[in-house]
Design an enzyme around this catalytic site. Structure first.
Site, short mmCIF file in Angstrom:
data_model
loop_
_atom_site.label_atom_id
_atom_site.label_comp_id
_atom_site.label_asym_id
_atom_site.label_seq_id
_atom_site.Cartn_x
_atom_site.Cartn_y
_atom_site.Cartn_z
N HIS A 1 38.72 38.88 40.52
CA HIS A 1 37.84 38.84 40.75
C HIS A 1 37.20 40.12 41.24
CE1 HIS A 1 39.76 38.18 44.84
NE2 HIS A 1 38.66 37.82 45.50
N ASP B 1 44.70 36.39 38.55
CA ASP B 1 44.01 37.23 39.60
C ASP B 1 44.65 38.73 39.36
OD1 ASP B 1 41.52 37.53 40.76
OD2 ASP B 1 42.52 36.79 42.69
N SER C 1 40.45 42.05 49.07
CA SER C 1 40.75 41.65 47.98
C SER C 1 41.08 43.03 46.95
CB SER C 1 39.47 40.57 47.12
OG SER C 1 39.63 39.62 47.43
#
Length: 497
Positions: free
Chosen positions: A225, A258, A341
């Site tokens: 992402h 992910d 992230s």
């Protein structure tokens, strides 16, 4: 588990720090010359009520059917963020009812499990969501400037005083030595191999995240992402802690896991990959160190412990086109926020044990915005799984998923129920597939995978994906109130679509 998106800008910070007022030196408390940990944004908090943690719930099909996740059937279209529930059996399963990882998309709110954290998008030329990053950064510089100014002024006054009690470093034994294994030592080693990633789509939308050096060939490991906006004709760059910036390209990405791998263009010859640990041997209570760029503040280091293992997490960015990602995660209380992230979660020895991917965040956000910060509930993809996925992406550019060949309900309950029908009217149990060969049927409720308790479809998916195609697992299930077991040899599906 899921999160909310980012996008509401905070008020702009002043263009220059205020000048300290000329007051007596005694009015400045000792040791407070420099601002420490002050939130640089508007202190007023949002008052939106928390929705509480929740795994992704099926909202029910329009005819009353239970929403399902199909392994391996593929959905014919992306689920919508709102409106009628997804069709039964869709794979990958639709994103949670509340958005998950904060990838810079518009909208999104709520307080749910697995909120992921990525920095808001860089400001497009025509305006956009970059204001939040800029405001935070400017405000942080202002706070630092004010603290530094007061600290210098107070020290100057003390130096001119005859009764000063300050002691110079040279008078206390010289340079401070930091032993190996300390947080400072680990950070000093890991920071040069951690990068801040900026991703921008062809439409000017994008965001900021983190990654780390995977090998000497220039491959960087991060979250899917983080780079999703730049996959199709977008722009990617990676900036090291020394300020050197390199253009990059996506080598491969796995939306379900992910995980993504990018490669630096004209990579330097002196890259130092971070050592990879063994996430299977991590214990609850072990120390953790997280590195990333929370809210655009690159090279930020925070510490904590492993709070739990094998935590089932489902997350998405909340967009209508998003599909859910699933993981059996490492939970940590190290402070991680949007922008962390893709960054490394390290153990006390400086080895990577996970990739920071999601958080649960409180509603309201910083300064009353919809973007929320850490409340000590962070989730990382175990590095043993991420390493295998990364190697596959580097080799072929496509992910490979292990499957049982059955559609299961997404509803949380006492197990993962095999649905009566799959996607688009297909069979819930794939003919001649792994589940069919093991004797599983529609209506069976899977309650354990080996020794792992299964309480829902998403939990089952996350646990299956910790294995490899060809592995044999033992499934415990109930049929007509009776418990049974079956050995299933996992099949495989290539790609995300």
């Amino acid at each position: 588990m899921s999160t909310e998106n980012e996008g509401t800008a905070v008020p702009p910070a002043p263009s220059a720090p205020p000048v300290p007022v000329d007051t007596p030196a005694a009015s400045v408390p000792p040791e407070q010359g420099v601002s420490r940990g002050t939130d640089p944004v508007d202190p007023h908090q949002g008052t939106a009520p928390s929705q509480g943690p929740a795994y992704p719930q099926g909202t029910g099909a329009s005819q009353g059917d239970t929403p399902t996740a199909t392994l391996p059937p593929v959905p014919s279209g992306a689920p919508e963020a709102a409106g009628p529930a997804p069709e039964a059996g869709a794979w990958p399963p639709p994103p949670p009812a509340t958005p998950s990882y904060a990838s810079g998309g518009e909208g999104g709110s709520g307080d749910v499990w697995g909120s992921s954290y990525q920095q808001p998008a860089p400001k497009p030329k025509s305006g956009g969501r970059g204001g939040l990053v800029a405001a935070v950064l400017v405000a942080a510089l202002v706070a630092g400037g004010v603290g530094g100014g007061i600290g210098f002024w107070a020290a100057d006054r003390n130096d001119n005083s005859t009764d000063s009690t300050t002691v110079a470093a040279s008078q206390s034994g010289g340079d401070l030595k930091r032993d190996p294994g300390t947080v400072a030592s680990v950070a000093a080693t890991a920071l040069p191999s951690t990068v801040t990633i900026e991703a921008e789509g062809s439409n000017g939308e994008g965001g900021t995240g983190t990654g780390f050096v995977f090998d000497t060939q220039g491959h960087i490991l991060t979250n899917n992402h983080v780079v999703a906006e730049a996959v199709d004709n977008g722009k990617l760059s990676a900036t090291f802690s020394n300020g050197k910036k390199y253009d990059a390209e996506v080598v491969g990405h796995a939306q379900g896991y992910d995980v993504a791998v990018i490669k630096l263009k004209n990579a330097p010859s002196d890259l130092k990959p971070l050592p990879l640990g063994n996430s299977d041997k991590v214990a609850v209570g072990d120390s953790t160190i997280a590195i990333g760029a929370p809210f655009g503040l690159s090279n930020t280091v925070t510490t904590g412990i492993i709070s739990a293992k094998n935590r089932p997490v489902a997350s998405s960015d909340g967009s209508a086109q998003s599909k859910a990602s699933y993981m059996s995660a490492l939970q940590t209380d190290a402070s991680i926020n949007p922008g962390n992230s893709g960054g490394p979660l390290l153990d006390a020895n400086g080895s990577v044990i996970g990739i920071n991917s999601a958080i649960q965040s409180s509603s309201g956000g910083l300064g009353g915005t919809s973007q929320s910060g850490s409340i000590g509930l962070g989730f990382a993809i175990p590095i043993n799984q991420a390493k295998t996925v990364a190697q596959q992406l580097i080799k072929t550019g496509k992910p490979v998923y292990p499957v049982i060949g059955a559609s299961v309900s997404l509803e949380e309950g006492t197990g993962a129920k095999i649905t009566e029908q799959g996607a688009s009217g297909s069979d819930a149990v794939t003919p001649n597939g792994p589940a069919a060969k093991a004797g599983l049927k529609p209506g069976d409720v899977i309650t354990k995978l080996d020794d792992r308790v299964i309480d829902s479809g998403p939990t089952l998916i996350g646990e299956i994906w910790t294995h490899q195609p060809g592995d044999t697992v033992k499934l415990t299930y109930t049929r007509d109130g009776k418990q049974q077991t079956a050995e299933v040899t996992l099949g495989q599906r290539e790609g995300d679509s």
